[in-house]
Design a protein around this motif. Structure first.
Motif, short mmCIF file in Angstrom:
data_model
loop_
_atom_site.label_atom_id
_atom_site.label_comp_id
_atom_site.label_asym_id
_atom_site.label_seq_id
_atom_site.Cartn_x
_atom_site.Cartn_y
_atom_site.Cartn_z
N ALA A 53 0.83 -1.21 0.00
CA ALA A 53 0.00 0.00 0.00
C ALA A 53 0.86 1.26 0.00
O ALA A 53 0.54 2.25 -0.68
N LEU A 54 1.97 1.22 0.74
CA LEU A 54 2.85 2.38 0.80
C LEU A 54 3.53 2.61 -0.55
O LEU A 54 3.64 3.75 -1.02
N ALA A 55 3.98 1.52 -1.19
CA ALA A 55 4.60 1.66 -2.52
C ALA A 55 3.59 2.16 -3.54
O ALA A 55 3.92 2.96 -4.42
N ASP A 56 2.34 1.71 -3.43
CA ASP A 56 1.29 2.20 -4.34
C ASP A 56 1.08 3.70 -4.17
O ASP A 56 0.87 4.42 -5.15
N ALA A 57 1.15 4.16 -2.95
CA ALA A 57 0.85 5.56 -2.65
C ALA A 57 2.02 6.50 -2.92
O ALA A 57 1.81 7.63 -3.37
N THR A 58 3.24 6.02 -2.66
CA THR A 58 4.40 6.93 -2.71
C THR A 58 5.45 6.54 -3.73
O THR A 58 6.36 7.31 -3.98
N GLY A 59 5.33 5.35 -4.31
CA GLY A 59 6.35 4.88 -5.24
C GLY A 59 7.36 4.00 -4.53
O GLY A 59 7.62 4.16 -3.33
N ILE A 60 7.95 3.09 -5.27
CA ILE A 60 8.87 2.12 -4.66
C ILE A 60 10.14 2.78 -4.16
O ILE A 60 10.75 2.33 -3.18
N ASP A 61 10.58 3.86 -4.80
CA ASP A 61 11.82 4.51 -4.38
C ASP A 61 11.68 5.18 -3.02
O ASP A 61 12.69 5.40 -2.33
N ALA A 62 10.47 5.52 -2.63
CA ALA A 62 10.25 6.17 -1.33
C ALA A 62 10.09 5.16 -0.21
O ALA A 62 10.04 5.54 0.97
N LEU A 63 10.01 3.88 -0.55
CA LEU A 63 9.80 2.86 0.47
C LEU A 63 11.10 2.59 1.23
O LEU A 63 12.13 2.34 0.64
N SER A 64 11.03 2.63 2.54
CA SER A 64 12.17 2.27 3.41
C SER A 64 11.62 1.57 4.63
O SER A 64 10.43 1.68 4.94
N MET A 65 12.49 0.85 5.32
CA MET A 65 12.05 0.17 6.54
C MET A 65 11.58 1.19 7.57
O MET A 65 10.60 0.96 8.28
N GLN A 87 7.00 3.64 10.47
CA GLN A 87 6.17 4.78 10.84
C GLN A 87 4.72 4.55 10.43
O GLN A 87 3.79 4.86 11.18
N GLU A 88 4.53 3.99 9.25
CA GLU A 88 3.18 3.73 8.75
C GLU A 88 2.45 2.73 9.64
O GLU A 88 1.24 2.84 9.85
N LEU A 89 3.19 1.77 10.17
CA LEU A 89 2.59 0.74 11.02
C LEU A 89 2.54 1.14 12.48
O LEU A 89 1.97 0.43 13.31
N GLY A 90 3.17 2.26 12.82
CA GLY A 90 3.16 2.72 14.20
C GLY A 90 4.05 1.90 15.13
O GLY A 90 3.72 1.71 16.30
N LEU A 130 -0.68 -5.59 -12.33
CA LEU A 130 0.49 -4.71 -12.42
C LEU A 130 0.09 -3.26 -12.69
O LEU A 130 0.80 -2.34 -12.28
N LEU A 131 -1.03 -3.06 -13.36
CA LEU A 131 -1.51 -1.69 -13.53
C LEU A 131 -1.98 -1.10 -12.20
O LEU A 131 -1.88 0.11 -11.98
N ARG A 132 -2.45 -1.96 -11.29
CA ARG A 132 -2.81 -1.48 -9.94
C ARG A 132 -1.56 -1.18 -9.12
O ARG A 132 -1.62 -0.36 -8.20
N HIS A 133 -0.48 -1.87 -9.43
CA HIS A 133 0.78 -1.71 -8.68
C HIS A 133 1.90 -1.41 -9.67
O HIS A 133 2.72 -2.28 -9.99
N PRO A 134 1.97 -0.18 -10.20
CA PRO A 134 2.89 0.12 -11.30
C PRO A 134 4.37 -0.03 -10.97
O PRO A 134 5.20 -0.08 -11.87
N TRP A 135 4.72 -0.14 -9.71
CA TRP A 135 6.12 -0.35 -9.30
C TRP A 135 6.53 -1.81 -9.40
O TRP A 135 7.73 -2.12 -9.41
N ALA A 136 5.57 -2.71 -9.47
CA ALA A 136 5.85 -4.14 -9.28
C ALA A 136 6.69 -4.73 -10.41
O ALA A 136 7.54 -5.59 -10.16
N ALA A 137 6.47 -4.30 -11.66
CA ALA A 137 7.23 -4.87 -12.77
C ALA A 137 8.73 -4.64 -12.56
O ALA A 137 9.54 -5.55 -12.77
N ARG A 138 9.09 -3.43 -12.14
CA ARG A 138 10.52 -3.13 -11.93
C ARG A 138 11.09 -3.97 -10.81
O ARG A 138 12.23 -4.44 -10.88
N VAL A 139 10.32 -4.19 -9.75
CA VAL A 139 10.81 -4.98 -8.63
C VAL A 139 10.94 -6.45 -9.04
O VAL A 139 11.92 -7.13 -8.69
N ILE A 140 9.98 -6.96 -9.81
CA ILE A 140 10.07 -8.34 -10.29
C ILE A 140 11.34 -8.52 -11.10
O ILE A 140 12.08 -9.51 -10.94
N GLU A 141 11.64 -7.57 -11.99
CA GLU A 141 12.84 -7.66 -12.82
C GLU A 141 14.12 -7.56 -11.99
O GLU A 141 15.16 -8.09 -12.40
#
Length: 235
Positions: A31-43, A48-51, A103-114
């Motif tokens: 959900a976070l990658a969908d909202a902000t992009g995969i490059d913005a995802l960090s542990m 923080q998102e999970l509290g 993959l259209l719902r999760h546009p970052w996923a193709a790059r991560v799969i590759e």
């Protein structure tokens, strides 16, 4: 403390009260990658998102690479199961187009799969199931082997394009058109739907072109199957 602060504190407390497990971590990461992009995802951002504190995540995923593997599996798990249909081409086509919708719902996923160094468990299971669809349709193990190679990432709903055509559109540069007349002709006649593009690639991977190539491949495989094609004859 104002009401907005109270509400924010309440939401954080609610998150902390929900037991943390691997599934919840992965769903939150997707959900976070969908909202902000995969490059913005960090542990840290995910924690923080999970509290929770970042260290709490490491009880469920060893590191970010394992997190990304799990996110891929979560996304692949959204692909529809094979339909009940006597025509194997309809089964395969429907499943691949389901993968594309995912993959259209999760546009970052193709790059991560590759980016994965090897297939994750869910990807392996999906590919095994797809190979089973070809075999159930009467294709030999030999032909199925080559079919899987020919399909490549298209089995998962995306393909690598020759060029990135996502830049500004417009009439071809006169100098370029003079040097490359056939490319200029194609560029002038092409009509692309950028909204259907998977990942960050160009508009040439739109829905029509994806299905056009997919149907060519499936019909070609069926023709080879009817001919009794084997790789031994090409040696």
């Amino acid at each position: 403390m104002d009401q907005a602060t109270d509400r924010g504190t309440d939401r954080t407390a609610d998150k902390q009260r929900i037991p943390l497990n691997r599934d919840r971590v992965l769903r939150a990461a997707v959900a976070l990658a969908d909202a902000t992009g995969i490059d913005a995802l960090s542990m840290r951002r995910l924690a923080q998102e999970l509290g929770v504190v970042p260290m709490a995540l490491y009880k469920h995923v060893a590191n970010k690479e394992e997190l990304l593997d799990g996110m891929v599996d979560a996304v692949v798990g959204e692909i529809d199961p094979p339909a009940a249909d006597p025509d194997w081409r309809h089964v395969v086509r429907g499943r691949i187009l389901s993968a594309r919708r995912v993959l259209l719902r999760h546009p970052w996923a193709a790059r991560v799969i590759e980016s994965r160094t090897g297939p994750t468990p869910a990807v392996l299971g999906y590919l095994d199931s797809m190979a089973g669809c070809f075999r159930s349709g009467g294709l030999s193990a030999d032909l199925t082997h080559h079919v899987m190679h020919a399909m490549g990432s298209r089995l998962l709903g995306f393909s690598q394009e020759l060029f990135d055509t996502s830049g500004p559109s417009g009439p071809p540069d006169p100098g370029m058109a003079a040097r490359y007349p056939h490319i200029a002709e194609l560029a002038a006649t092409a009509a692309h739907d950028g909204g259907s593009t998977v990942g960050s690639g160009g508009g040439c991977d739109d829905q029509f072109e994806f299905e056009f190539a997919l149907d060519l491949l499936l019909n070609g495989f069926e023709a080879l199957n009817r001919q009794g094609w084997t790789s031994a004859r090409t040696a």
